[in-house]
Write an enzyme that holds these catalytic residues in place. Structure first.
Site, PDB file in Angstrom:
ATOM      1  CB  SER A 245      -0.936  -0.141   1.251  1.00 26.46           C
ATOM      2  OG  SER A 245      -0.070   0.154   2.249  1.00 26.46           O
ATOM      3  CE  LYS A 246      -1.698   6.602  -2.991  1.00 28.25           C
ATOM      4  NZ  LYS A 246      -2.375   7.694  -3.180  1.00 28.25           N
ATOM      5  NE  ARG A 247      -0.266   0.097   6.293  1.00 22.71           N
ATOM      6  CZ  ARG A 247       0.575  -0.835   6.702  1.00 22.71           C
ATOM      7  NH1 ARG A 247       1.580  -0.630   7.402  1.00 22.71           N
ATOM      8  NH2 ARG A 247      -0.097  -1.963   6.877  1.00 22.71           N
TER       9      ARG A 247
END
Length: 473
Positions: A245-247
């Site tokens: 994911s983006k994190r």
């Protein structure tokens, strides 16, 4: 009878519905390396058949991202939608040879089919009701789709170059749609026709496409075309093992550039996400081309780790040419301030690089740490720097300045000797003069060695910055 092996042709085929994400960049890299390793061609195909979501802006971002990474493709980029007539022509040819048929199911019939399958605990698949019916029985006003007449018995097996042999029972695959009711080709048809027309020998992509490969294999067989070799690469996960994911780092390639990563470092890092060559971690592009092959790709998902990327990027920064780094820093500072640096400021940055790059992990960090070298006077003091410049500190700087002006030699060694002699004459510790001096020259409480800073700033700029703090008092 043996036949000559096909020339190696790989392709990267992104959908232009967003940025070039990090997983796509790795897929492109693996295709590029495989082609270069085998002396073949690396082609680019923009799969823009989803007209509602495909944008020119996304196409531009993908091309720019690939170029920044150094993954130049061979020949012109192909746009899939431009070949839609060719794709439809192939589907109509399959109807003529009895390997595809028109299906006149209404949306209501298809919905009923799905609901019955679910109620019976089966996967919702088309039941083939128009497979052998005469089109004369077609209900009025229902535009047909065209479906492949897929084999119903036996199995379809892929000898995947990463996953190994993978088999699916043919009764698990229904007759897929080749042309929609409006006559437009589906993704599955377009991909097969384009791969054939582009002479693609190896399809290297994420393993989320593995189920597509079975259907595409059946379509290649129906057309009597040679099938490419398939290699399905495990996806990239986050450092915690969860879906990326983006994190975790699921960002566009341009975001990594903006964060201050070097393209050669990102290439090296992506190479090592799922591929190995012994214990080698730092791998040059030349080595990667020489060593890369699909037998080095693992079957388990790779884990993205920013700490490892930072360390690798730091290595590449330390190995980089000082003038090149100074240029990257100058460009970043100009983007942030809107002001271009003159030749003197750029030279100052170049001379500062040997000291700055030893501690920086990114170009962003390098720019932040080196910005004071080219900052406009008077410097803005940080809170901690201001505390290093009490009245007593400023008074000492005032007494130090004429001593520095008298120095004939502005080298690090001469500056250190001069400041030490001054501290001794003042009967104070070196730190009591070095700390106010650091604040005056850098605007911060932390900097490279203060004598290194003075030597790089030069006599005129150093003395001017000291004077600014005397005025500020």
């Amino acid at each position: 009878m043996s036949s000559e092996p096909r020339p190696v042709v790989t392709r990267f085929a992104p959908s232009p519905t967003g940025f070039l994400h990090i997983g796509g960049a790795r897929t492109a890299l693996f295709n590029w390396l495989f082609a270069r390793h085998h002396g073949g061609a690396f082609r680019l195909r923009i799969e823009d058949t989803d007209r509602k979501r495909s944008t020119e802006e996304a196409i531009g971002a993908i091309l720019e991202g690939l170029r920044w990474l150094g993954l130049e493709w061979d020949g012109e980029a192909v746009k899939q939608f431009a070949n839609a007539d060719r794709h439809a022509e192939v589907a109509h040819g399959l109807i003529e040879t009895g390997k595809a048929y028109r299906c006149y199911c209404t949306p209501e019939e298809l919905q009923e089919m799905r609901e019955r399958a679910r109620a019976e605990g089966r996967s919702p698949r088309y039941d083939g009701r128009w497979r052998d019916r005469d089109p004369s029985e077609a209900p009025p006003g229902v535009p047909p789709v065209v479906r492949l007449k897929a084999p119903r018995e036996g199995e379809t097996t892929l000898d995947d170059l990463v996953q190994g042999p993978v088999t699916v029972a043919n009764d698990q695959l229904d007759d897929m749609v080749l042309l929609r009711a409006d006559g437009t080709p589906t993704y599955m048809l377009s991909v097969v026709v384009d791969d054939h027309d582009m002479a693609v020998s190896h399809v290297i992509r994420g393993d989320d496409h593995l189920t597509n490969a079975f259907r595409q294999t059946q379509l290649f067989a129906a057309l009597g075309w040679p099938r490419p070799e398939f290699a399905h690469i495990p996806l990239i996960h986050g450092s915690d093992g969860a879906k990326l994911s983006k994190r975790h780092g699921a960002l566009g390639v341009e975001a990594y550039r903006d964060l201050g990563y070097l393209p050669e470092a990102l290439r090296n890092y992506l190479l090592r996400l799922g591929w190995a060559h012994g214990d080698d971690e730092v791998i040059s592009t030349e080595q990667a081309v020489a060593w890369f092959d699909l037998d080095g790709v693992g079957r388990s998902p790779a884990r993205f780790d920013f700490a490892k990327l930072d360390n690798l990027n730091g290595h590449y920064i330390r190995e980089s040419d000082d003038a090149e780094l100074a240029g990257l820093v100058a460009a970043r500072l100009r983007a942030e301030t809107g002001q271009a640096l003159d030749d003197e400021a750029r030279e100052r940055l170049r001379r500062a690089m040997p000291g700055l790059k030893q501690r920086a992990k990114t170009i962003k960090e390098l720019a932040e740490n080196g910005a004071f070298y080219v900052a406009s006077r008077p410097l803005e003091m940080s809170g901690k720097a201001a505390k290093l410049l009490p009245d007593e500190g400023r008074a000492r700087l005032g007494r130090l300045r004429p001593e520095l002006e008298r120095l004939d030699d502005w080298s690090e060694a001469a500056l250190e000797a001069g400041v030490r002699a001054f501290a001794e004459a003042e009967d104070c510790k070196l730190g009591q003069i070095a700390q106010p001096l650091r604040a005056a020259l850098s605007g911060s409480h932390a900097s490279p060695g203060i004598f290194e800073v003075m030597a790089i700033l030069g006599r005129s700029e150093s003395l001017a910055r000291i004077s600014d703090q005397q005025t500020a008092s």
